[in-house]
Motif scaffolding. Sequence first.
Motif, short mmCIF file in Angstrom:
data_model
loop_
_atom_site.label_atom_id
_atom_site.label_comp_id
_atom_site.label_asym_id
_atom_site.label_seq_id
_atom_site.Cartn_x
_atom_site.Cartn_y
_atom_site.Cartn_z
N ASP A 14 0.82 -1.22 0.00
CA ASP A 14 0.00 0.00 0.00
C ASP A 14 0.85 1.26 0.00
OD1 ASP A 14 -2.32 -1.51 0.03
OD2 ASP A 14 -2.42 -1.55 2.23
N LYS A 15 2.00 1.19 0.68
CA LYS A 15 2.91 2.32 0.74
C LYS A 15 4.23 1.94 0.08
CE LYS A 15 0.37 5.06 3.47
NZ LYS A 15 -0.01 6.47 3.17
N VAL A 16 4.88 2.94 -0.48
CA VAL A 16 6.19 2.70 -1.11
C VAL A 16 7.14 3.81 -0.67
CG1 VAL A 16 5.27 1.51 -3.14
CG2 VAL A 16 5.54 4.01 -3.18
N GLU A 35 18.39 3.84 3.76
CA GLU A 35 18.90 5.11 4.27
C GLU A 35 18.69 6.25 3.28
OE1 GLU A 35 20.08 5.59 7.35
OE2 GLU A 35 19.56 3.48 7.75
N THR A 36 18.60 5.93 1.99
CA THR A 36 18.41 6.99 0.98
C THR A 36 17.10 6.82 0.21
OG1 THR A 36 19.66 5.68 -0.65
CG2 THR A 36 20.88 7.30 0.64
N ALA A 37 16.21 5.96 0.72
CA ALA A 37 14.97 5.67 -0.02
C ALA A 37 13.85 6.65 0.30
CB ALA A 37 14.51 4.24 0.27
N GLY A 38 13.96 7.41 1.37
CA GLY A 38 12.93 8.39 1.71
C GLY A 38 11.78 7.81 2.49
N ASP A 39 10.89 8.69 2.91
CA ASP A 39 9.70 8.29 3.66
C ASP A 39 8.75 7.51 2.76
OD1 ASP A 39 10.68 9.58 5.90
OD2 ASP A 39 9.70 11.49 5.35
N HIS A 40 7.69 6.98 3.38
CA HIS A 40 6.72 6.22 2.62
C HIS A 40 5.59 7.13 2.12
CE1 HIS A 40 8.71 2.74 4.51
NE2 HIS A 40 8.21 2.06 3.49
N LYS A 50 13.14 -16.42 -8.19
CA LYS A 50 14.49 -15.87 -8.39
C LYS A 50 14.49 -14.39 -8.72
CE LYS A 50 16.10 -20.26 -10.37
NZ LYS A 50 16.61 -20.92 -11.61
N SER A 51 13.34 -13.78 -8.85
CA SER A 51 13.25 -12.44 -9.41
C SER A 51 13.69 -11.36 -8.41
CB SER A 51 11.81 -12.15 -9.86
OG SER A 51 11.67 -10.81 -10.25
N PHE A 52 14.76 -10.64 -8.74
CA PHE A 52 15.15 -9.49 -7.93
C PHE A 52 14.10 -8.39 -8.04
CE2 PHE A 52 17.13 -5.32 -7.43
CZ PHE A 52 17.76 -5.46 -6.20
N VAL A 53 13.53 -8.22 -9.22
CA VAL A 53 12.51 -7.19 -9.43
C VAL A 53 11.32 -7.45 -8.52
CG1 VAL A 53 10.83 -6.27 -11.08
CG2 VAL A 53 13.20 -6.63 -11.79
N LYS A 54 10.80 -8.66 -8.53
CA LYS A 54 9.64 -8.99 -7.70
C LYS A 54 9.95 -8.77 -6.22
CE LYS A 54 6.40 -12.83 -6.85
NZ LYS A 54 6.57 -12.93 -5.39
N TRP A 55 11.15 -9.17 -5.80
CA TRP A 55 11.55 -9.00 -4.41
C TRP A 55 11.65 -7.53 -4.05
CZ3 TRP A 55 15.94 -6.81 -2.19
CH2 TRP A 55 16.13 -7.07 -0.82
N ALA A 56 12.24 -6.72 -4.92
CA ALA A 56 12.39 -5.29 -4.63
C ALA A 56 11.02 -4.60 -4.55
CB ALA A 56 13.26 -4.62 -5.70
N VAL A 57 10.11 -4.99 -5.43
CA VAL A 57 8.75 -4.44 -5.37
C VAL A 57 8.11 -4.79 -4.02
CG1 VAL A 57 6.42 -4.64 -6.33
CG2 VAL A 57 8.39 -4.39 -7.86
#
Length: 587
Positions: free
Chosen positions: A235-237, A554-559, A261-268
């Motif tokens: 719901d939040k990113v 640390e550099t991804a920002g708030d949700h 195995k998907s890095f993309v799916k895991w990162a999402v």
Amino acid sequence: MGALAVNLIKAATLGQKAARLMATSEGRSAAESTMLDVRRIGKTMLDVASSYVRDPARLVESQIQLWNGYIGLFQTATKRFLGEETKPVVEPARSDKRFKDPEWQNNLVFDLLKQSYLIASQWLAQQVQATQGIDAHTRKKADFYVRQFANAFSPSNFLLTNPEVLRTTLATNGENLVQGMQHLLEDVERGNGKLQIQQTDMKAFRLGENIALTPGKVVYQNDLIQLLQYEPTTDKVHKRPLLIFPPWINKYYILDLTPEKSFVKWAVAQGFTVFVVSWVNPDAQLAMKSFESYMFDGVYDALDAVEKATGEKEVNAIGYCIGGTLLASSLAHMASKGDKRIKSATFFATQVDFTEAGDLQVFIDEEQISEVEQQMEAHGGVLEGSAMASTFNMLRSNELIWSYVVNNYLLGREPVPFDLLYWNADATRMPAKMHIFYLRECYLRNNLAEGRMELGGVNLDLSKVTIPVYLQSSREDHIAPYNSVYKATRLFSGPVKFIIAGSGHIAGVINPPTAQKYQYWTNDERPATPDAWLAGATETAGSWWPDWHKWIKETAGDHVPARVPGDRGLPVLENAPGSYVMVKSDE
């Protein structure tokens, strides 16, 4: 025995058909290229031989070493024949799968064949390393060529000296050889006269159906890229999007294989708005696209598109292999222009200093680059995908060539479905202008690390890059060795975190936490050498992805509320995986 004779004739007939096909124009072209390689190999090995001829004492000493090995083998074989317990004079490496059949150990004849081969091949490699009076590049080439010869002439590669193949031939009355020669003929037909060994069942996978499945949309495209934005699963990113630049030497879906195995799916799933660049598979119309084009039409256009898609100017970026080299070059260019849109950079298996690059250095000198340039001109200004695939296969010829010769042609078996090998075989072309620039500027001259590379009228200075950097390397990487990746810790001026993962160039990167495989090493210190770094590092079992996640937060920002593709300034063009990735190099 009659059935065996008939099948041997059938196999010989199919083999002759394959040989005739290889004599066609495409086959002759491959043969001409092979002759260039033979001349180059001959000159290199002559340099090695000349060193020993000039020093007869060393030549005699090397011969004595070889004969001592064989005398030891003869003595142990005699004792074993007489019923005594003996230890092998030489054994294959634990990772060497060629001699896994029990007969290689249990049968005296096959054990002698194996050990004789290992003594000779190891002796040859030792003589190359001990050669005096040759430069480092010649030594590296000689070592590579010797390994190729040794791998090719392994007794495991021949019908009469491979116990498993002999057993299968007798058990099936030679039907395995008939099937194997049929496979050979099909592989030559598929390559239009050139042998293209099939490593996996290419019909077992379909993009968007059972591979590259993470839901997403294409939200932007130009001549070089399609930009994929993936649908959120939280719901939040994080406020700051994640923009990934894969290598264009292969296709992007190495980061999105099966869902497990998907890095993309895991990162999402970790709450990132993920964008991935899908590079075009270029044809002759794009032959003049340059490395600079890949920066402007790839990196810069993707940054502009992400801003339109999300409203966010700032991103965290990832570059993989040559995609990472492009990212580093672009960061230096952006630093010179005061462009601060990329707030952190992660590099997967990326080299920016090429002085200790991996096994690909064997193919890097002005003579060979000029030959590649001529080859690309003959093919309309692009390097065919099969050429790059062959090069990478040669770097691991036992695993990626000879094991399939035995399996497909001698045992007559079908290759098993394997998503990673499907991706590996789904090769891409290279535009001539870009590829030659990359080979000369990076591998041959090391101009990026030395501050001499120029893009867009700017002299690139990596020391101007001050953002946080995460450098991932792999301990068994033969393309981007960890000691080469480590050199980048001295080139960027901002905070740099370096890690070493277990395994190699692909498996070291694509290692999801659920797999519970391998390990990784961390060390907050930055000593002068990577070996000193590793000596003081802490080993942690499993995937390094959670360590990166902790760092990137640390550099991804708030949700913020999750973003859906097409809900802002860019319309949806088509569903992921997009049309660019569907283009095959043989189309």
